[in-house]
Structure formats: C-alpha cells, structure tokens
Scaffold this active site. Structure first.
Site, PDB file in Angstrom:
ATOM      1  N   GLU A   1      27.571  45.243  40.063  1.00 44.77           N
ATOM      2  CA  GLU A   1      28.579  46.292  40.221  1.00 44.77           C
ATOM      3  C   GLU A   1      28.718  47.127  38.954  1.00 44.77           C
ATOM      4  O   GLU A   1      28.936  48.342  39.017  1.00 44.77           O
ATOM      5  CB  GLU A   1      29.926  45.671  40.599  1.00 44.77           C
ATOM      6  CG  GLU A   1      29.907  45.120  42.016  1.00 44.77           C
ATOM      7  CD  GLU A   1      31.008  44.129  42.299  1.00 44.77           C
ATOM      8  OE1 GLU A   1      32.009  44.525  42.886  1.00 44.77           O
ATOM      9  OE2 GLU A   1      30.872  42.943  41.938  1.00 44.77           O
TER      10      GLU A   1
ATOM     11  N   HIS B   1      35.047  45.659  47.997  1.00 49.13           N
ATOM     12  CA  HIS B   1      33.689  45.309  47.525  1.00 49.13           C
ATOM     13  C   HIS B   1      32.710  46.466  47.733  1.00 49.13           C
ATOM     14  O   HIS B   1      31.499  46.262  47.806  1.00 49.13           O
ATOM     15  CB  HIS B   1      33.104  44.098  48.287  1.00 49.13           C
ATOM     16  CG  HIS B   1      33.735  42.776  47.986  1.00 49.13           C
ATOM     17  ND1 HIS B   1      33.841  41.789  48.942  1.00 49.13           N
ATOM     18  CD2 HIS B   1      34.249  42.273  46.854  1.00 49.13           C
ATOM     19  CE1 HIS B   1      34.421  40.732  48.404  1.00 49.13           C
ATOM     20  NE2 HIS B   1      34.693  40.991  47.131  1.00 49.13           N
TER      21      HIS B   1
ATOM     22  N   ARG C   1      36.485  50.376  36.876  1.00 51.88           N
ATOM     23  CA  ARG C   1      36.568  49.887  38.249  1.00 51.88           C
ATOM     24  C   ARG C   1      38.038  49.948  38.675  1.00 51.88           C
ATOM     25  O   ARG C   1      38.905  49.411  38.000  1.00 51.88           O
ATOM     26  CB  ARG C   1      36.093  48.441  38.328  1.00 51.88           C
ATOM     27  CG  ARG C   1      36.275  47.905  39.713  1.00 51.88           C
ATOM     28  CD  ARG C   1      36.149  46.414  39.772  1.00 51.88           C
ATOM     29  NE  ARG C   1      36.377  45.965  41.122  1.00 51.88           N
ATOM     30  CZ  ARG C   1      36.893  44.793  41.429  1.00 51.88           C
ATOM     31  NH1 ARG C   1      37.221  43.941  40.491  1.00 51.88           N
ATOM     32  NH2 ARG C   1      37.077  44.459  42.688  1.00 51.88           N
TER      33      ARG C   1
ATOM     34  N   ASN D   1      36.500  46.703  33.604  1.00 55.11           N
ATOM     35  CA  ASN D   1      36.987  46.135  34.872  1.00 55.11           C
ATOM     36  C   ASN D   1      38.230  45.313  34.558  1.00 55.11           C
ATOM     37  O   ASN D   1      38.141  44.179  34.094  1.00 55.11           O
ATOM     38  CB  ASN D   1      35.875  45.265  35.471  1.00 55.11           C
ATOM     39  CG  ASN D   1      36.282  44.627  36.788  1.00 55.11           C
ATOM     40  OD1 ASN D   1      37.430  44.747  37.225  1.00 55.11           O
ATOM     41  ND2 ASN D   1      35.338  43.937  37.415  1.00 55.11           N
TER      42      ASN D   1
ATOM     43  N   ARG E   1      41.058  32.057  50.757  1.00 51.55           N
ATOM     44  CA  ARG E   1      41.708  32.969  51.716  1.00 51.55           C
ATOM     45  C   ARG E   1      41.327  32.605  53.146  1.00 51.55           C
ATOM     46  O   ARG E   1      40.175  32.244  53.407  1.00 51.55           O
ATOM     47  CB  ARG E   1      41.292  34.415  51.443  1.00 51.55           C
ATOM     48  CG  ARG E   1      41.992  35.021  50.255  1.00 51.55           C
ATOM     49  CD  ARG E   1      41.452  36.378  49.898  1.00 51.55           C
ATOM     50  NE  ARG E   1      40.690  36.335  48.664  1.00 51.55           N
ATOM     51  CZ  ARG E   1      40.006  37.353  48.155  1.00 51.55           C
ATOM     52  NH1 ARG E   1      39.975  38.502  48.772  1.00 51.55           N
ATOM     53  NH2 ARG E   1      39.343  37.220  47.024  1.00 51.55           N
TER      54      ARG E   1
END
Ligand code: AMP
Length: 395
Positions: A383, A179, A90, A7, A240
C-alpha cells in the site's frame, strides 16, 4: 524523487521514505503507543532496526520525531528535509467526496474532517499527521490517498442498503468499502503478471489479513466489495464478526440487557476467529490448534474459508465470470492450507490450484495450473508504494 508516506493510526504512525527512481524504500519505521507514557519509535530498514524510547504525547510530536530521525547524522537516511519532494498520507475515509487521491488544501482538510464521523478512530489521527506535516514542512506538496476512494466506482445497486432512502440522504448510510489502496495495487500487479490491460479483465481481489475484504473489479472498476458502511461488514475476520443478521444486535440490546457499545465491542474485538475458537485471532495459532484436534479452532477455520468461498462465488456471478482471483495480506499471502480449503472443489468451475505452487511462499506467483481457465495469483500487497505512486503522479 523521494516521497514520504505517512500512515497514522489511532495511537501509531507508520512511515516510509520511498525513492521513486527504482521504487526502493530508503527508510521506514513506526511510532507506537502515541499519547501514552511508554511510547516508542522503531526506525530502520530490515535487519538494521533501532528502538528509540521517546515520549510522544500526540501525532504532531510523532511526525516531528520522524523528521528528526530521517536527517539524524548517525541513523538518518537523508542529509536534509530538502531531499523529500512530497508527502503522501493514508486517510481511511473520504466519504463521497473523494473518488481518487488529491493534493491537500484547506478544502480537502475540511472534507476529511467532515468524514471523521464515519471513521472516528482513523480520520482524526490522519488529520493530525497532515496538519503536523503542514506545520513542519510547509513548502512540501501533500497528497491524501483514501481507502474508500477506489470503491466510489460502485453502482448504486451495489452500495445502497435496502433501508428507507432517507437513511442515505440524511445520514449518508451506504456501503463505502475499505482496503481500496491494497485492492488497487494487487489488481494492477495482476494485470502486469497476466500481460493484459486491467481494462480487459474481470478480477476478484481478496485482502485476507487481520481485517479481510473481497472486491469484484470489472474492467478496472470496483463494482462490489464486502466491507460496508464500516470495516465490520462482510467476511469473518480475526476479531470481527463480519456480516451477521442485524436483528441479533437489537435482540441483545432489547432482550439481553447489553448496551449498544458492548455489542459493538463484541462484534469488533471479541468475534471472528477469536470469538469462535476462544483461543486467538491469529490464524497461525488456529491452524496449530486444528492440527492438535481442537474442535472450535477447526470450526473457526472452516467458517473462515467458507466465508471467503461464498463471497468469491457471489462476485463471479456479479461479473458473469472471472479471469483471475488474487490473494494478498497475512493470510492470503502465507497460508497455503487456507488457500487450499478456499479453492477445494471448485475445479468443475474452472478454478484449478496447483498444490506444489500453492505451498511456496514469499513472492508473487500464479498458484493455478497452466490449464486452469481462471488464474489464481498470490501477490504481496504494498500500500505504501501505491500511495507513493499516486503522490508522484499528482505532483
Ligand atoms: P495482516 O493483517 O495482513 O498483517 O495479517 C495478519 C494475519 O495474517 C495474522 O493474524 C495471521 O492470522 C495471518 N498470518 C500471517 N502469517 C501466517 C501464516 N504463515 N500462516 C497463517 N496465517 C498467517
């Protein structure tokens, strides 16, 4: 079978070596500050972790360092790279090209490269990791697993923005969603825990970490998701803003003299929990401050839970009902108080949380009462395992 999961972030490379027989982690680690003079490499599982100070000028060097440490005679976990059967990468953005994970070939590399304009911070390092693995392990099959792929099942009414249609045709401006690997993993686990096929269920999956997104999964397919063209849209997050009136952007640029880059930086890095509280992007800090009576921390906390609640509400209507709501990631897995606030007052809608179960931590469990018509489930995401499973399936 052993699968190496990679990743790559803009200045980092996380990895796990997964033994698929029992789905156990054989080795894992992280290269940080790749490209900087003070880069380093952390390697190890759980308490047996070592920090190796090593200059990693780029992702190629980081991949090389990872492969060397995996076979190191003292701290390595395998005796030779031959023990690795395949590599899973990923990749954040697969655009409209990829609806599922794929074996990597020249054409896939070309398409991931084309998607770099949509994810300029994420796709280039992922590509660098892929190319380094090709160089250093040319005989191993490689697979790309995309954050966006799961959401490619959304219908046009969910992914189109109400802009002139040419914006989509010319610039591919549409909702992609992110996601996806996490939403897919917790949806699969939720179906297992409910003892029902995913194809029979209407689920709302909430990934609430530093980045946050919610997805409506109707009979196994993502039909709505809160992140959009970029991971900025949707819920209020750590730093964010999530969705705001887009006219604020043009107002700040046109009237207040801010540049586009300044506004973008503000919305991505200076907003959310941090921007409102003025304290921190970490919900643990915000929570402690609310307990000490800090007004703006309390406001940030209220806004966050309200933002999650409203998205859940939208998706219940979008699917004309819901069987289970699933929560994951740092906040979703760990913060009982946030979960309590999100579900407070929803009992008349059939969502009844058991506060005793809600207060526990660290494992998969139902937090709804037995009678609750809608189940609420907390599932730690994984994940890397989802990526490793996709690789195993494909090879
Ligand atoms: P993630 O991006 O999934 O690693 O989630 C990171 C966020 O989870 C942190 O910024 C915290 O806000 C939040 N978090 C982790 N543990 C807790 C906790 N015990 N209580 C509240 N928030 C937490």
């Amino acid at each position: 079978m052993k699968i190496l999961v990679m990743n790559a972030g803009s200045s980092s490379l996380k990895y796990q070596l997964v033994d698929m027989e029992k789905e156990t982690v054989v080795a894992k680690g992280l290269c940080e500050r790749v490209g900087a003079s003070d880069s380093f490499h952390k390697h190890g599982v759980d308490t047996d972790e070592r920090v190796i100070s090593v200059y990693l000028p780029d992702h190629h060097a980081a991949v090389k360092a990872v492969l060397e440490v995996l076979v190191d005679s003292k701290i390595g976990s395998i005796s030779s790279l031959n023990e690795i059967d395949a590599v899973g990468h990923r990749v954040v953005h697969g655009g409209e090209f990829f609806k599922e994970s794929v074996r990597i070939d020249d054409d896939v590399i070309e398409k991931i490269d084309q998607c770099s304009v949509l994810a300029p911070l994420h796709n280039p390092p992922a590509l660098a990791g892929i190319i380094a693995c090709r160089d250093l392990m040319s005989d191993k099959p490689q697979v790309a697993v995309f954050d966006t792929a799961f959401h490619q099942s959304m219908p046009p009414k969910a992914y189109m923005y109400a802009l002139p249609y040419e914006m989509y045709e010319k610039y591919k401006i549409r909702r992609y969603g992110f996601h996806g690997t996490s939403h897919r993993y917790i949806a699969d686990r939720a179906a297992d825990l409910l003892g029902r096929p995913l194809a029979d269920l209407r689920l709302i999956t909430c990934h609430l970490g530093n980045g946050c997104s919610i997805t409506a999964i109707d009979h196994g397919y993502s039909v709505e998701t809160s992140m959009g063209f970029t991971p900025l849209e949707g819920l209020m997050m750590g730093t964010r803003s999530g969705s705001i009136d887009p006219a604020i952007v043009t107002y700040l640029i046109g009237t207040q003299g801010m540049t586009a880059a300044e506004v973008e930086n503000m919305m991505n890095r200076e907003s959310g929990l941090l921007g409102i509280s003025g304290l921190s992007n970490d919900l643990r800090d915000i929570r402690a401050a609310t307990e000490a009576g800090h007004e703006r921390a309390t406001l940030a906390y209220d806004m966050y839970s309200n933002s999650v609640k409203k998205f859940i509400g939208q998706y219940v209507f979008a699917m004309a009902g819901v069987d289970a709501i699933v929560l994951t990631a740092g906040v979703g897995e760990n913060c009982d108080r946030m979960r309590r606030m999100i579900f407070q007052g929803l009992e008349p809608l059939g969502i009844i949380v058991d506060q005793g179960l809600n207060c526990q931590r660290g494992y998969e469990r139902f937090i709804s009462t037995e009678e609750s018509p809608v189940k609420v489930i907390v599932i730690p995401t994984n994940e890397e395992l989802m990526i490793a499973r996709d690789v195993a399936d494909l090879i």
